[in-house]
Design an enzyme around this catalytic site. Structure first.
Site, short mmCIF file in Angstrom:
data_model
loop_
_atom_site.label_atom_id
_atom_site.label_comp_id
_atom_site.label_asym_id
_atom_site.label_seq_id
_atom_site.Cartn_x
_atom_site.Cartn_y
_atom_site.Cartn_z
N ASN A 37 -6.67 -26.05 30.62
CA ASN A 37 -5.95 -26.85 29.62
C ASN A 37 -4.45 -26.94 29.94
OD1 ASN A 37 -5.53 -28.33 27.34
ND2 ASN A 37 -6.13 -26.73 25.88
N HIS A 122 -15.49 -22.58 13.69
CA HIS A 122 -14.10 -22.38 13.26
C HIS A 122 -13.83 -22.96 11.88
CE1 HIS A 122 -12.14 -22.02 17.48
NE2 HIS A 122 -13.31 -21.42 17.45
N ARG A 147 -15.32 -18.01 12.33
CA ARG A 147 -13.94 -17.59 12.55
C ARG A 147 -13.07 -18.23 11.47
NH1 ARG A 147 -9.96 -19.23 17.60
NH2 ARG A 147 -9.23 -20.81 16.17
N TYR A 159 -1.20 -21.62 14.80
CA TYR A 159 -2.33 -21.71 15.72
C TYR A 159 -3.65 -21.77 14.94
CZ TYR A 159 -6.31 -20.32 18.32
OH TYR A 159 -7.59 -20.30 18.80
N ASP A 210 -8.65 -14.80 15.06
CA ASP A 210 -7.92 -14.85 16.34
C ASP A 210 -6.42 -14.71 16.06
OD1 ASP A 210 -6.99 -15.33 18.88
OD2 ASP A 210 -8.04 -17.24 19.15
N HIS A 212 -4.25 -14.68 18.52
CA HIS A 212 -3.66 -15.51 19.58
C HIS A 212 -2.42 -14.89 20.20
CE1 HIS A 212 -3.38 -19.49 21.63
NE2 HIS A 212 -4.68 -19.41 21.45
N GLU A 236 -9.39 -10.93 17.49
CA GLU A 236 -9.24 -11.42 18.87
C GLU A 236 -7.78 -11.45 19.32
OE1 GLU A 236 -11.07 -15.25 19.37
OE2 GLU A 236 -9.81 -15.70 21.10
N GLU A 262 -9.95 -14.34 27.00
CA GLU A 262 -10.13 -15.77 27.29
C GLU A 262 -9.19 -16.26 28.39
OE1 GLU A 262 -9.34 -17.43 23.34
OE2 GLU A 262 -7.43 -18.18 24.06
N ARG A 283 -14.09 -11.68 26.51
CA ARG A 283 -14.09 -13.11 26.19
C ARG A 283 -14.06 -14.02 27.41
NH1 ARG A 283 -14.29 -16.19 22.47
NH2 ARG A 283 -12.17 -17.02 22.35
N HIS A 312 -15.45 -17.40 25.63
CA HIS A 312 -14.56 -18.44 25.12
C HIS A 312 -15.29 -19.77 25.13
CE1 HIS A 312 -10.37 -20.52 25.84
NE2 HIS A 312 -10.70 -20.52 24.55
N ASP A 316 -11.69 -27.08 25.00
CA ASP A 316 -11.28 -27.33 26.39
C ASP A 316 -12.24 -26.74 27.42
OD1 ASP A 316 -9.70 -25.21 24.94
OD2 ASP A 316 -9.06 -24.67 26.95
N GLU A 339 -18.63 -18.43 21.35
CA GLU A 339 -17.79 -19.35 20.57
C GLU A 339 -18.32 -20.77 20.75
OE1 GLU A 339 -13.70 -19.54 21.84
OE2 GLU A 339 -13.07 -20.54 19.99
N TRP A 402 2.70 -18.17 22.43
CA TRP A 402 2.00 -19.13 21.59
C TRP A 402 0.59 -18.68 21.37
CZ3 TRP A 402 -2.26 -22.33 22.56
CH2 TRP A 402 -2.62 -23.15 21.45
C1 GCO Z 1 -9.99 -19.72 21.14
C2 GCO Z 1 -8.74 -20.02 21.90
C3 GCO Z 1 -8.37 -21.46 21.99
C4 GCO Z 1 -7.18 -21.64 22.94
C5 GCO Z 1 -7.35 -22.85 23.77
C6 GCO Z 1 -6.24 -22.97 24.78
O1 GCO Z 1 -10.14 -18.59 20.74
O2 GCO Z 1 -10.81 -20.62 21.01
O3 GCO Z 1 -7.70 -19.17 21.52
O4 GCO Z 1 -8.17 -22.07 20.76
O5 GCO Z 1 -5.99 -21.71 22.25
O6 GCO Z 1 -8.61 -22.78 24.36
O7 GCO Z 1 -6.57 -23.87 25.77
MG MG Z 2 -8.69 -17.27 21.25
#
Ligand code: GCO
Ligand code: MG
Length: 402
Positions: A37, A122, A147, A159, A210, A212, A236, A262, A283, A312, A316, A339, A402
């Site tokens: 991504n 999600h 989630r 996020y 998550d 993140h 996560e 991930e 992940r 993951h 993407d 996921e 991020w």
């Molecule tokens: C998740 C991930 C995604 C990522 C994304 C970045 O747990 O699914 O954190 O949301 O942010 O795949 O490319």
């Molecule tokens: Mg994630």
């Protein structure tokens, strides 16, 4: 069976995807996902300039040797771009081998270990009330695991919270957009969300969250501890885990299960986490961690240490990755969860696939190979669009994760 040609297809049916197509002298073709991504064209170049020329004439059945050739033989080994390219080749070759055997890929991987692949969706909302409505919607769709992400008062955008509720595309501009983050505001708000979810829906469903990569180890420990009464399936990415040792701190303080990986590309990125039992779920994704071949190696190590898989599967990961992941999930002994963020209708049309969802479970389907194809004519109608993932700053402007 010799590889006669290989080609990269870039398409943007809602978001960018990079797909490798390998052809053989027996007429069998295989597909592999190579999408990273926001860095898509870097993988295209790596494949076109450095990988494809070495594939022509190779034995399409020699999957392990080809993997070793691309990994050990590259000298500049590891890293997201190299490993996504390696993964694309690996998955395309597994696709070809399974087609040659006239079997769905999971049969070559040892056969079915379970009746289906439990997945999580999600649920997210601007506030707690909207998130509760979304959790209810996922329960209505039959999900057993959900989630939950939610807006935080005083933080403008966050996020995982999105307008399109079934899809999530954070890569939203050619030059990264910037968001603002406040750890204190987040840490105060999140327990309220899970308190409300358990109060309304009870404890029957698995609930995930998550972080993140936003916290320091001691902050993550505090969050894990404060969420213990709500018995999460997992928490996560509590910290950026390139510092694997930091997880020792988190582990000492909380029994909330932890999922990480991930953004990892090899077994070495998670070796300490797994061997010391610092996480509960790994992940790593087929596309980013070297394909089926390398993911099986990671899963085997994890199995020794009671760590389960939780691939993951955000938007993407293309349908090609999702298809391959489901064959892996069905056949790996220490599977945990998959996921499953859905793709847009346009994406599903460009990548016709055999996998299906029903009642909380995904099935890879019985088509020979991984069961995912590409409609190249349709793909050509969606040209590449530059889009990068956002960046994040603290309220005083300091750049953050991020
Ligand atoms: C998740 C991930 C995604 C990522 C994304 C970045 O747990 O699914 O954190 O949301 O942010 O795949 O490319
Ligand atoms: Mg994630």
């Amino acid at each position: 069976m010799k590889i006669t040609a290989a080609r990269v297809i870039v398409t943007c049916p809602g978001r960018n995807f990079v797909t490798l197509k390998i052809e053989t002298d027996e007429g069998l073709i295989g597909l592999g996902d190579a999408t990273v991504n926001g860095r898509e064209l870097a993988v295209v170049s790596y494949l076109q300039d450095h990988v494809i020329p070495t594939l022509i004439g190779r034995d399409a059945h020699a999957i392990e040797d080809t993997w070793q050739y691309l990994y050990r033989g590259a000298y500049w080994r590891r890293g997201p771009i190299t490993m996504a390219a390696t993964s694309a080749v690996d998955v395309a070759l597994w696709d070809i081998k399974a087609k040659a055997a006239n079997m769905p890929l999971y049969q070559l991987l040892g056969g079915r270990c379970r009746t289906g692949v439990m997945c999580y969706g999600h649920a997210n909302g601007a506030d707690i009330a909207e998130t509760l409505d979304e959790v209810a919607r996922f329960i209505d769709m039959g999900y057993l695991a959900i989630r939950a992400q939610c807006g935080v008062p005083g933080i403008a955008s966050i996020y995982g919270v999105t307008k399109d509720k079934l899809f999530y595309e954070p890569a939203d501009a050619a030059i990264p957009t910037e968001s603002t983050w406040s750890t204190p505001k987040y840490l105060d708000h999140v327990p309220k969300l899970f308190d409300a979810i358990r109060a309304k829906f009870g404890f029957e469903k698995h609930i995930l969250h998550d972080v993140h990569h936003r916290l320091t180890p001691i902050e993550a420990a505090r969050l894990g501890k404060s969420l213990e009464p709500y018995r999460l399936f997992w928490l996560e990415d509590p910290t950026p885990a390139e510092n694997q040792e930091a997880l020792r701190w988190i582990r000492q303080h909380t029994v909330t299960p932890i999922a990480i990986g991930e953004v990892f590309n090899t077994i070495h990125d998670c070796r300490t986490l797994i061997q010391e039992g610092l996480i509960d779920y790994i992940r790593t994704a087929v596309v980013h961690a070297g394909g089926i071949t390398h993911l099986r190696r990671i899963a085997s190590l994890a199995d020794l240490h009671h760590v389960r898989t939780g691939c993951h599967g955000a938007t993407d990961m293309s349908p090609v990755c999702m298809g391959a992941a489901l064959h892996f999930d069905l056949s790996v002994p220490n599977f945990g969860i998959q996921e499953y963020m859905r793709h847009t209708t346009q994406t599903d049309e460009v990548f016709p696939h055999a996998y299906t969802y029903a009642d909380g479970y995904l099935q890879p389907g019985e088509a020979p190979g991984h069961g995912v194809t590409i409609d190249e004519e349709l793909a050509a109608r969606y040209p590449y669009r530059p889009s990068a993932l956002p960046v994040n700053r603290l309220e005083d402007g300091t750049l953050w994760n991020w």
